[in-house]
Design an enzyme around this catalytic site. Structure first.
Site, PDB file in Angstrom:
ATOM      1  N   ASP A  57      -4.104   3.604  32.771  1.00  0.00           N
ATOM      2  CA  ASP A  57      -2.619   3.578  32.887  1.00  0.00           C
ATOM      3  C   ASP A  57      -1.813   2.202  32.742  1.00  0.00           C
ATOM      4  O   ASP A  57      -1.176   2.128  33.600  1.00  0.00           O
ATOM      5  CB  ASP A  57      -2.266   4.646  34.032  1.00  0.00           C
ATOM      6  N   GLU A 111       3.408  12.687  27.992  1.00  0.00           N
ATOM      7  CA  GLU A 111       3.664  12.201  29.422  1.00  0.00           C
ATOM      8  C   GLU A 111       3.440  10.578  28.890  1.00  0.00           C
ATOM      9  O   GLU A 111       3.561   9.997  27.852  1.00  0.00           O
ATOM     10  CB  GLU A 111       2.267  12.261  30.135  1.00  0.00           C
TER      11      GLU A 111
HETATM   12  C1  6LW Z   1      -1.496   9.979  34.286  1.00  0.00           C
HETATM   13  C2  6LW Z   1      -1.042  10.252  32.748  1.00  0.00           C
HETATM   14  C3  6LW Z   1      -2.461  10.132  32.291  1.00  0.00           C
HETATM   15  O1  6LW Z   1      -0.422  10.205  35.258  1.00  0.00           O
HETATM   16  O2  6LW Z   1      -3.378  10.299  33.508  1.00  0.00           O
HETATM   17  O3  6LW Z   1      -3.685   9.162  30.603  1.00  0.00           O
HETATM   18  C4  6LW Z   1      -2.640  10.501  34.606  1.00  0.00           C
HETATM   19  N1  6LW Z   1      -2.541   9.677  31.142  1.00  0.00           N
HETATM   20  O4  6LW Z   1      -0.202   9.767  32.253  1.00  0.00           O
HETATM   21  C5  6LW Z   1      -3.436  10.101  35.783  1.00  0.00           C
HETATM   22  O5  6LW Z   1      -3.715   8.747  35.277  1.00  0.00           O
END
Ligand code: 6LW
Length: 505
Positions: free
Chosen positions: A24, A180
């Site tokens: 991240d 996300e």
């Molecule tokens: C994070 C989300 C993700 O909150 O995995 O790959 C989760 N992305 O954005 C945990 O790292």
């Protein structure tokens, strides 16, 4: 118009630029300096921070949350809970970091004038619901906090107050799961909303939309996803969760997470999600991501290797270096270099690595092949070296006076796989990982983990050779990667040194 940022110097660089469990990534630039932050989950201190002058070489300069007043994880907070997905920004002469503590506290905002610290105590954001918070400011001084889902809150970043009602924004490709990791940028005449979608596993990808205001309406890029390796046999998989940065020469770059699976089917990644770098061009007002590969053309500017983390720590300093991480907290009375100068002393809290509250100090495994050695004095307790994924997945070598034992914990199964008497006194413990060289069987695992001790003359005595797949994310689940560290399971144990030697990327 096409503006190429891929330089023609003939030099190459290696990806990942930050290997090992560093997921991240969020990046910002202040003048000629780049800074980058990653998630840290159940580990303390939290949110590792890196500095670079060339985007390629990164030096860890600290951890943003390194005091209990900033990070108090419950002793039973689950592994892969804790701190998720920070956003790091430089705005108005200050550094801003926003992160979610999913185990306690929710969304938290911190500021610093120097990213190496100290960072402030947290400003809480009780009205902001959702993970992966982003921060962006418009020209009127409004601060927009955008979270996974995707929704957006106007906040007062000084008090943490939410101002007005949240808005629902563009949520990615219809039907794609898990929109996300939003990041919002003002670039030219548009506001760009970059997101990840498809989930953080093999279907991960990066998509983008643009609009005339920070809250849209957003028009998706016709070329979405602008980056994904889903359905390919590319050595870098699960690519997503990206952030953009512009270099002083005007070129654009993306940092993102990816994994390097090994072995046969379905492939196992053992180092966690790592941070990669890729160039970005702009075509007709949309970003076009360059080729992401393990070896890629170097940026056009002179490279500036930073200070790589030293392999060996002799524990001669009063403070531990920032790459050392512990589980959930690190009370000084349980973990200190001051009690026996030149040694790291660990006092046992929990009984073993099966417990959430165990005294443990480790560093991320960053290379597929590596050798870790440590000299332990177990005269007054029991402890050793472990490769850890979580409480249910770890291989340990534990020393007690006169004996060492190798233990494998894999899910509900727990076994002492080897033991051996040792002469009284300190003993060198060794853990070595090696990728499995040939794929002559679809079921071949990613690597082997060899565990043993050294004779006084340095000769290695292997006590067990274990299949590394059981310490992979595909088996254990969750969001982290391997950490190799020292632990105390009873009484007090002392470690004279710890040596991490990379043998192969
Ligand atoms: C994070 C989300 C993700 O909150 O995995 O790959 C989760 N992305 O954005 C945990 O790292």
């Amino acid at each position: 118009m096409r503006v190429s940022s891929v330089p023609e110097t003939g030099q190459t660089i290696s990806n990942p630029v930050i290997p090992g469990f560093h997921p991240d990534p969020s990046i910002c630039r202040a003048g000629d300096d780049y800074y980058l932050a990653c998630s840290s989950f159940e580990y303390f201190p939290g949110v590792p921070l890196f500095h670079s002058r060339d985007l390629v070489h990164w030096t860890q300069i600290g951890n943003a949350l390194d005091r209990p007043s900033q990070l108090r994880l419950p002793p039973d907070a689950p592994s892969s809970g804790g701190l998720y997905a920070p956003t790091l920004r430089h705005h108005d002469g200050r550094f801003w970091l926003i992160v979610t503590n999913v185990s306690s506290g929710g969304n938290l905002l911190f500021t610093a004038t120097d990213p190496a610290g100290p960072w402030s105590d947290p400003v809480r954001l009780p009205g902001v619901h959702g993970i992966d918070p982003d921060l962006a400011w418009d020209d009127d001084g409004n601060c927009w906090c955008t979270v996974a889902g995707v929704s957006q809150f106007r906040i007062d970043p000084h008090t943490g107050e939410t101002l007005g009602e949240p808005r629902r924004l563009w949520s990615g490709t219809p039907g794609a799961k898990a929109p996300e990791a939003p990041h919002l940028y003002r670039i030219g005449d548009y506001w760009y909303l970059l997101i990840a979608e498809g989930g953080t596993e093999r279907c991960h990808g990066v998509s983008i939309a643009r609009g005339r205001t920070p809250h849209g309406p957003f028009e998706p890029c016709p070329a979405n996803p602008i980056l994904t390796h889903r359905g390919t046999d590319h050595p870098i998989q699960n690519t997503g969760h990206a952030d953009l940065v512009q270099a002083p020469d005007g070129s654009w770059w993306m940092v993102l997470l990816g994994v390097r699976p090994g072995g046969g089917t379905p492939g196992w990644h053992v180092l966690g999600r790592e941070t990669f770098l890729v160039p970005v061009d702009w075509v007709d007002g949309w970003p076009v991501v360059g080729e992401l590969s393990l070896v890629m053309p170097a940026p056009a500017w002179p490279l500036q290797p930073g200070a790589a983390a030293p392999g060996r720590d002799d524990f001669d300093l009063s403070e531990l270096a920032p790459y050392w991480i512990s589980l959930r907290h690190r009370p000084e009375e349980d973990c200190t270099t001051k009690e026996r100068p030149g040694w790291l002393t660990l006092h046992a809290r929990g009984g073993s690595l099966d417990d959430t509250d165990v005294t443990f100090v480790g560093r991320r495994q960053q290379h597929h092949a590596c050798r870790v050695r440590s000299l332990i004095d177990p005269a007054h307790g029991r402890g050793g070296l472990a490769v850890r994924l979580d409480e249910q997945h770890h291989y340990d070598i534990e020393a007690a006076p006169g004996e060492v034992r190798v233990r494998a914990r894999i899910g509900p199964l727990d076994s002492v796989v080897a033991s051996r008497p040792t002469p009284a006194g300190p003993v060198v413990l060794r853990i070595e990982t090696a990728p499995v060289p040939t794929l002559n069987d679809a079921r071949t695992g990613p690597d082997t983990v060899s565990v043993g001790i050294e004779e006084p003359d340095g000769a290695y005595v292997e006590l067990a050779s274990l299949d590394g797949r059981y310490l992979s994310t595909e088996v254990a689940g969750g969001f982290t990667g391997r950490v190799i560290g020292m632990f105390a399971s009873a009484g007090s144990v002392h470690f004279d040194w710890y040596d991490y030697q990379p043998l192969q990327r």
